[in-house]
Design a protein around this motif. Structure first.
Motif, PDB file in Angstrom:
ATOM      1  N   LEU A 225     -28.649 -42.232 -15.555  1.00 52.84           N
ATOM      2  CA  LEU A 225     -27.615 -42.407 -14.540  1.00 52.84           C
ATOM      3  C   LEU A 225     -26.299 -42.858 -15.190  1.00 52.84           C
ATOM      4  N   ALA A 226     -26.369 -43.777 -16.135  1.00 54.98           N
ATOM      5  CA  ALA A 226     -25.169 -44.246 -16.824  1.00 54.98           C
ATOM      6  C   ALA A 226     -24.489 -43.088 -17.554  1.00 54.98           C
TER       7      ALA A 226
ATOM      8  N   LEU B  45     -20.247 -47.380 -20.311  1.00 55.24           N
ATOM      9  CA  LEU B  45     -21.484 -46.856 -19.718  1.00 55.24           C
ATOM     10  C   LEU B  45     -22.324 -46.095 -20.738  1.00 55.24           C
TER      11      LEU B  45
ATOM     12  N   LEU C  32     -19.076 -38.013 -15.482  1.00 56.59           N
ATOM     13  CA  LEU C  32     -18.231 -37.830 -14.294  1.00 56.59           C
ATOM     14  C   LEU C  32     -16.873 -38.508 -14.476  1.00 56.59           C
ATOM     15  N   LEU C  33     -16.865 -39.658 -15.113  1.00 55.39           N
ATOM     16  CA  LEU C  33     -15.589 -40.316 -15.400  1.00 55.39           C
ATOM     17  C   LEU C  33     -14.753 -39.481 -16.364  1.00 55.39           C
TER      18      LEU C  33
ATOM     19  N   VAL D 261     -22.768 -40.798 -14.934  1.00 58.57           N
ATOM     20  CA  VAL D 261     -21.543 -41.430 -14.431  1.00 58.57           C
ATOM     21  C   VAL D 261     -20.470 -41.422 -15.519  1.00 58.57           C
TER      22      VAL D 261
ATOM     23  N   SER E 129     -16.066 -45.410 -19.096  1.00 61.89           N
ATOM     24  CA  SER E 129     -17.036 -44.383 -19.448  1.00 61.89           C
ATOM     25  C   SER E 129     -17.715 -44.698 -20.777  1.00 61.89           C
TER      26      SER E 129
END
Length: 186
Positions: A92-93, A74, A99-100, A96, A71
């Motif tokens: 988007l990174a 990213l 989300l991680l 994500v 994470s």
């Protein structure tokens, strides 16, 4: 007094925002004090701490380490991509990465639920008092970091990403310190 040499101060070269760095340093000091107290109390009962530690989910904690480091990677890439003009890729990174962070919390929540099902709480042994305090305080920072990552994905200026990613990297760093001390130290 002004700088006549044409060189800025170290503070001028600090990435992000000074107040975020004040927050990060203060949080690192708090976590450091907690870890120091954990290690000091551990010296008084190394056998009891080792036995208590055997109730932890080391595999889940190791997976959480990979999740947070990925994470953080990213979040760093988001800053790089936004600087190169790849706005959608950066957003988007960040999503994500957030989300991680949620995945981390789910894994940690499963570990807490397992401890609760076994009747293990902060009164079971001093190890668990520190375990719940340190990992719970860290989890609160993960929640804040996830919110920050979502906010900077929405308001994705380069400065916002830089400041938000700095906070998220602090969250990563704290876990990288907590994991070996709490889960692996024999």
């Amino acid at each position: 007094m002004s700088d006549t040499t044409g060189q800025g101060s170290l503070l001028d070269e600090l990435p992000g925002d000074l107040m975020m760095w004040v927050l990060i340093i203060s949080e690192l000091l708090v976590f450091g004090a907690g870890l120091a107290a954990f290690l000091a109390v551990r010296l008084t009962d190394p056998v009891g701490f080792a036995e208590a530690q055997d109730h932890l989910h080391r595999t889940g904690a190791a997976l959480n380490t990979v999740v947070l480091v990925t994470s953080g990677f990213l979040a760093a890439k988001a800053f790089q991509w936004r600087g190169l003009g790849a706005r959608l890729k950066a957003r988007l990174a960040l999503v994500v990465a957030a989300l991680l962070g949620v995945v981390f919390l789910i894994i940690k929540g499963a570990e807490y639920a397992d401890k609760a099902a076994k009747g293990i709480d902060f009164e079971t042994h001093p190890f668990f008092l520190f375990y719940y305090m340190l990992t719970g305080f860290h989890a609160a920072h993960v929640v804040a970091g996830v919110a920050i990552l979502y906010l900077i994905a929405w308001k994705d200026s380069l400065r916002n990403i830089e400041v938000g990613a700095a906070f998220w990297h602090m969250v990563d760093l704290v876990w990288v310190l907590l994991f070996p001390v709490i889960y692996l130290l024999a």
